[in-house]
Design a protein around this motif. Sequence first.
Motif, PDB file in Angstrom:
ATOM      1  N   ALA A  42       0.631  -1.576   0.093  1.00 12.77           N
ATOM      2  CA  ALA A  42       0.271  -0.242   0.625  1.00 12.77           C
ATOM      3  C   ALA A  42       0.832   1.229   0.131  1.00 12.77           C
ATOM      4  O   ALA A  42       0.997   2.112  -0.631  1.00 12.77           O
ATOM      5  CB  ALA A  42      -1.058  -0.236   1.440  1.00 12.77           C
ATOM      6  N   MET A  43       2.132   1.523   0.876  1.00 15.39           N
ATOM      7  CA  MET A  43       2.536   2.503   0.738  1.00 15.39           C
ATOM      8  C   MET A  43       3.153   2.900  -0.605  1.00 15.39           C
ATOM      9  O   MET A  43       4.027   3.736  -0.624  1.00 15.39           O
ATOM     10  CB  MET A  43       3.824   2.795   1.882  1.00 15.39           C
ATOM     11  N   ASP A  44       3.838   1.454  -1.035  1.00 14.50           N
ATOM     12  CA  ASP A  44       4.253   1.608  -2.541  1.00 14.50           C
ATOM     13  C   ASP A  44       3.261   2.072  -3.355  1.00 14.50           C
ATOM     14  O   ASP A  44       3.888   3.063  -4.038  1.00 14.50           O
ATOM     15  CB  ASP A  44       4.891   0.346  -3.002  1.00 14.50           C
ATOM     16  N   GLN A  49       1.274   6.760  -7.210  1.00 12.75           N
ATOM     17  CA  GLN A  49      -0.608   7.415  -7.299  1.00 12.75           C
ATOM     18  C   GLN A  49      -0.678   8.031  -6.135  1.00 12.75           C
ATOM     19  O   GLN A  49      -1.725   7.817  -5.357  1.00 12.75           O
ATOM     20  CB  GLN A  49      -0.855   6.401  -7.890  1.00 12.75           C
ATOM     21  N   PRO A  50      -0.036   9.648  -5.822  1.00 14.12           N
ATOM     22  CA  PRO A  50      -0.203  10.292  -4.543  1.00 14.12           C
ATOM     23  C   PRO A  50      -1.192  10.538  -4.723  1.00 14.12           C
ATOM     24  O   PRO A  50      -2.283  10.367  -3.424  1.00 14.12           O
ATOM     25  CB  PRO A  50       0.633  11.008  -4.563  1.00 14.12           C
ATOM     26  N   GLU A  51      -2.169  10.866  -5.788  1.00 15.30           N
ATOM     27  CA  GLU A  51      -3.774  11.311  -6.015  1.00 15.30           C
ATOM     28  C   GLU A  51      -4.763   9.721  -5.618  1.00 15.30           C
ATOM     29  O   GLU A  51      -5.376  10.626  -5.030  1.00 15.30           O
ATOM     30  CB  GLU A  51      -4.073  11.853  -7.718  1.00 15.30           C
ATOM     31  N   MET A  52      -4.289   9.064  -5.220  1.00 17.03           N
ATOM     32  CA  MET A  52      -5.756   7.862  -4.594  1.00 17.03           C
ATOM     33  C   MET A  52      -4.894   7.503  -3.909  1.00 17.03           C
ATOM     34  O   MET A  52      -5.587   6.407  -3.211  1.00 17.03           O
ATOM     35  CB  MET A  52      -4.526   5.956  -5.636  1.00 17.03           C
ATOM     36  N   VAL A  53      -4.824   8.047  -2.347  1.00 17.87           N
ATOM     37  CA  VAL A  53      -4.592   7.613  -1.464  1.00 17.87           C
ATOM     38  C   VAL A  53      -5.444   7.028  -0.878  1.00 17.87           C
ATOM     39  O   VAL A  53      -5.814   5.913   0.055  1.00 17.87           O
ATOM     40  CB  VAL A  53      -3.789   9.165  -0.504  1.00 17.87           C
ATOM     41  N   GLY A  54      -6.502   7.775  -0.737  1.00 19.82           N
ATOM     42  CA  GLY A  54      -7.723   7.987  -0.040  1.00 19.82           C
ATOM     43  C   GLY A  54      -8.194   6.360   0.096  1.00 19.82           C
ATOM     44  O   GLY A  54      -8.272   5.512   0.325  1.00 19.82           O
ATOM     45  N   THR A  55      -8.387   6.472  -1.978  1.00 19.03           N
ATOM     46  CA  THR A  55      -8.937   4.888  -2.164  1.00 19.03           C
ATOM     47  C   THR A  55      -7.841   4.184  -1.789  1.00 19.03           C
ATOM     48  O   THR A  55      -8.490   3.024  -1.557  1.00 19.03           O
ATOM     49  CB  THR A  55      -8.995   4.985  -3.845  1.00 19.03           C
ATOM     50  N   ILE A  56      -6.879   3.545  -2.142  1.00 18.34           N
ATOM     51  CA  ILE A  56      -5.417   2.712  -1.251  1.00 18.34           C
ATOM     52  C   ILE A  56      -5.687   2.765   0.224  1.00 18.34           C
ATOM     53  O   ILE A  56      -6.011   1.436   0.543  1.00 18.34           O
ATOM     54  CB  ILE A  56      -4.314   2.795  -1.767  1.00 18.34           C
ATOM     55  N   THR A  57      -6.015   3.609   0.721  1.00 16.27           N
ATOM     56  CA  THR A  57      -5.657   3.557   2.337  1.00 16.27           C
ATOM     57  C   THR A  57      -7.577   2.440   2.677  1.00 16.27           C
ATOM     58  O   THR A  57      -7.137   1.449   3.863  1.00 16.27           O
ATOM     59  CB  THR A  57      -6.231   4.349   3.255  1.00 16.27           C
ATOM     60  N   THR A  58      -8.378   3.020   2.205  1.00 14.56           N
ATOM     61  CA  THR A  58      -9.623   2.272   2.393  1.00 14.56           C
ATOM     62  C   THR A  58      -9.650   0.756   1.872  1.00 14.56           C
ATOM     63  O   THR A  58      -9.926  -0.395   3.266  1.00 14.56           O
ATOM     64  CB  THR A  58     -10.531   3.134   1.900  1.00 14.56           C
ATOM     65  N   ARG A  59      -8.965   0.274   0.732  1.00 11.36           N
ATOM     66  CA  ARG A  59      -8.466  -1.091   0.773  1.00 11.36           C
ATOM     67  C   ARG A  59      -7.446  -1.736   1.456  1.00 11.36           C
ATOM     68  O   ARG A  59      -8.030  -3.075   1.826  1.00 11.36           O
ATOM     69  CB  ARG A  59      -8.445  -0.986  -0.974  1.00 11.36           C
TER      70      ARG A  59
END
Length: 85
Positions: A42-44, A49-59
């Motif tokens: 997830a950190m990678d 893609q810094p703009e997808m931080v919210g989606t990545i964090t949720t998943r």
Amino acid sequence: MENLGDLAQGLALLGKYLGAGLCMGIGAIGPGIGEGNIGAHAMDAMARQPEMVGTITTRMLLADAVAETTGIYSLLIAFMILLVV
């Protein structure tokens, strides 16, 4: 002869505590490794893609919850060994 009864009871308690400890110890290895891999990937992904931080964090949090279920199951089994058996 009473000493044999005490010895048997002591060995039964030893087996119970050893079994519960092994259950929890071995049962925590998988979730620990899995959650570490989830967090690392997830950190990678967030770095790429810094703009997808919210989606990545949720998943990531959802995947962590799923990975933790085996650890929770092993905790429940350890409690059952200690309290029921």
